[in-house]
Design a protein around this motif. Structure first.
Motif, PDB file in Angstrom:
ATOM      1  N   UNK A   1       0.839  -1.204   0.000  1.00  0.00           N
ATOM      2  CA  UNK A   1       0.000   0.000   0.000  1.00  0.00           C
ATOM      3  C   UNK A   1       0.873   1.251   0.000  1.00  0.00           C
ATOM      4  N   UNK A   2       1.868   1.283   0.870  1.00  0.00           N
ATOM      5  CA  UNK A   2       2.754   2.449   0.963  1.00  0.00           C
ATOM      6  C   UNK A   2       3.593   2.611  -0.301  1.00  0.00           C
ATOM      7  N   UNK A   3       4.110   1.503  -0.836  1.00  0.00           N
ATOM      8  CA  UNK A   3       4.920   1.580  -2.052  1.00  0.00           C
ATOM      9  C   UNK A   3       4.060   2.034  -3.233  1.00  0.00           C
ATOM     10  N   UNK A   4       2.818   1.547  -3.314  1.00  0.00           N
ATOM     11  CA  UNK A   4       1.925   1.976  -4.378  1.00  0.00           C
ATOM     12  C   UNK A   4       1.632   3.466  -4.305  1.00  0.00           C
TER      13      UNK A   4
ATOM     14  N   UNK B   1      -1.224  -0.702  -7.798  1.00  0.00           N
ATOM     15  CA  UNK B   1      -0.417  -1.280  -6.713  1.00  0.00           C
ATOM     16  C   UNK B   1      -1.048  -0.974  -5.365  1.00  0.00           C
ATOM     17  N   UNK B   2      -1.489   0.261  -5.195  1.00  0.00           N
ATOM     18  CA  UNK B   2      -2.156   0.654  -3.957  1.00  0.00           C
ATOM     19  C   UNK B   2      -3.385  -0.204  -3.706  1.00  0.00           C
ATOM     20  N   UNK B   3      -4.183  -0.410  -4.746  1.00  0.00           N
ATOM     21  CA  UNK B   3      -5.390  -1.224  -4.607  1.00  0.00           C
ATOM     22  C   UNK B   3      -5.043  -2.688  -4.330  1.00  0.00           C
ATOM     23  N   UNK B   4      -3.997  -3.204  -4.985  1.00  0.00           N
ATOM     24  CA  UNK B   4      -3.564  -4.579  -4.717  1.00  0.00           C
ATOM     25  C   UNK B   4      -3.153  -4.746  -3.261  1.00  0.00           C
TER      26      UNK B   4
END
Length: 230
Positions: A149-152, A171-174
Motif C-alpha cells: 500500500x505504501x509503495x503503491x 499497486x495501492x489497490x492490490x
C-alpha cells in the motif's frame, strides 16, 4: 494441506507480491512494469486461493481465481493496449522522451529503492501490535500488504507518466486487497465484486484519458501538462 506447507506457500506468495512492487520502482520501461504488475496479480490471487484451500472455503478459492483473471490478465491487457496506442508512430528504439519509458521520475531509482526499504520497515513496525494479537500465518504476513500500500502510494506521487501513475494506483489497490485477505481471511464475494468492477471502470476511464491527453497535447508527462496549464 498441512500447517507447515501452508505457511511456506503463503510466505512465498507474499514475498513475490512484495518483490513485484519493489521491481516496479526499479524498472523504467513501461512494458516491463506492466509485465511485473501482471506477475504481482498472480501472487495476489495465490493468497486467497491458499487461504481457501487451507480453511476449505471454496468460495474464497473462487474469489482468488477471479482476482487472478482480473489483476493478472484483464487489467494488464488494458494498460498494454493503452501503451500501444500512446506509442503508435514512435520509433521502436526511440529516445528517452518516448511514452514507453519513465524518463525522469521525481525520485531516482536508488532513492526509490531505499524509500521502499524504509516503507517496508515502517509497515512491519506499524503491524507488529496487530500480529501479536493473533500470530497466525496470515497475520504474520500482514505487513507485506501494508508495505505494498505504501509503495503503491509512493509510486503514484513520484512518477510523471500518466500510465505509471495508473500502475501506482493499481499497486495501492492490490495492497489494500491483500491486507483485507490477510487480516480477515477474505471479504464477502459481493464486496470483492463491487471493488473489482470499480477498479476495472477506473482503469478504462484512465485509459481513455491518457489516450486523449496524448492526442491533444502530444505527451502524458504530468509536469509538461502542468506547465501548459500555467
Amino acid at each position: 494441506m498441512s500447517e507447515g506447507l501452508f505457511t511456506q506457500l503463503l510466505d512465498l506468495a507474499c514475498g513475490a507480491f512484495l518483490l513485484a512492487a519493489v521491481i516496479v520502482l526499479w524498472r523504467r520501461e513501461l512494458t516491463a512494469i506492466v509485465r511485473v504488475f501482471a506477475l504481482q496479480g498472480v501472487a495476489l490471487a495465490a493468497i486467497p486461493v491458499l487461504i481457501g484451500v487451507h480453511e476449505q472455503r471454496w468460495d474464497l478459492v473462487g474469489i482468488g481465481v477471479g482476482i487472478g483473471v482480473l489483476r493478472a490478465g484483464l487489467l494488464p491487457y488494458l494498460i498494454r493496449r493503452a501503451l500501444t496506442a500512446l506509442t503508435a508512430g514512435q520509433p521502436r528504439y526511440g529516445t528517452d522522451t518516448g511514452e514507453s519509458r519513465e524518463t525522469q521520475p521525481l525520485v531516482n531509482v536508488a532513492a526509490s529503492l531505499l524509500t521502499a526499504a524504509a516503507l517496508t520497515l515502517l509497515a512491519y513496525a506499524v503491524a507488529r501490535p496487530l500480529v501479536e494479537l493473533d500470530p497466525t500465518p496470515e497475520t504474520r504476513a500482514l505487513p507485506v500488504g501494508l508495505a505494498v500500500v505504501l509503495i503503491g502510494f509512493f509510486t503514484l506521487v513520484t512518477r510523471r507518466r500518466a500510465l505509471s501513475q495508473v500502475v501506482g494506483f493499481l499497486l495501492l489497490d492490490n495492497g489494500i486487497t491483500a491486507t483485507a485477505f490477510l487480516a480477515a481471511s477474505g471479504v464477502p464475494l459481493i464486496v470483492e465484486l463491487g471493488v473489482s468492477f470499480d477498479v476495472l471502470l477506473a482503469v478504462l476511464v484512465l485509459q481513455i484519458l491518457t489516450t486523449r491527453m496524448r492526442e491533444a497535447f502530444g505527451t502524458t508527462d504530468i509536469d509538461d501538462l502542468r506547465e501548459l496549464h500555467d
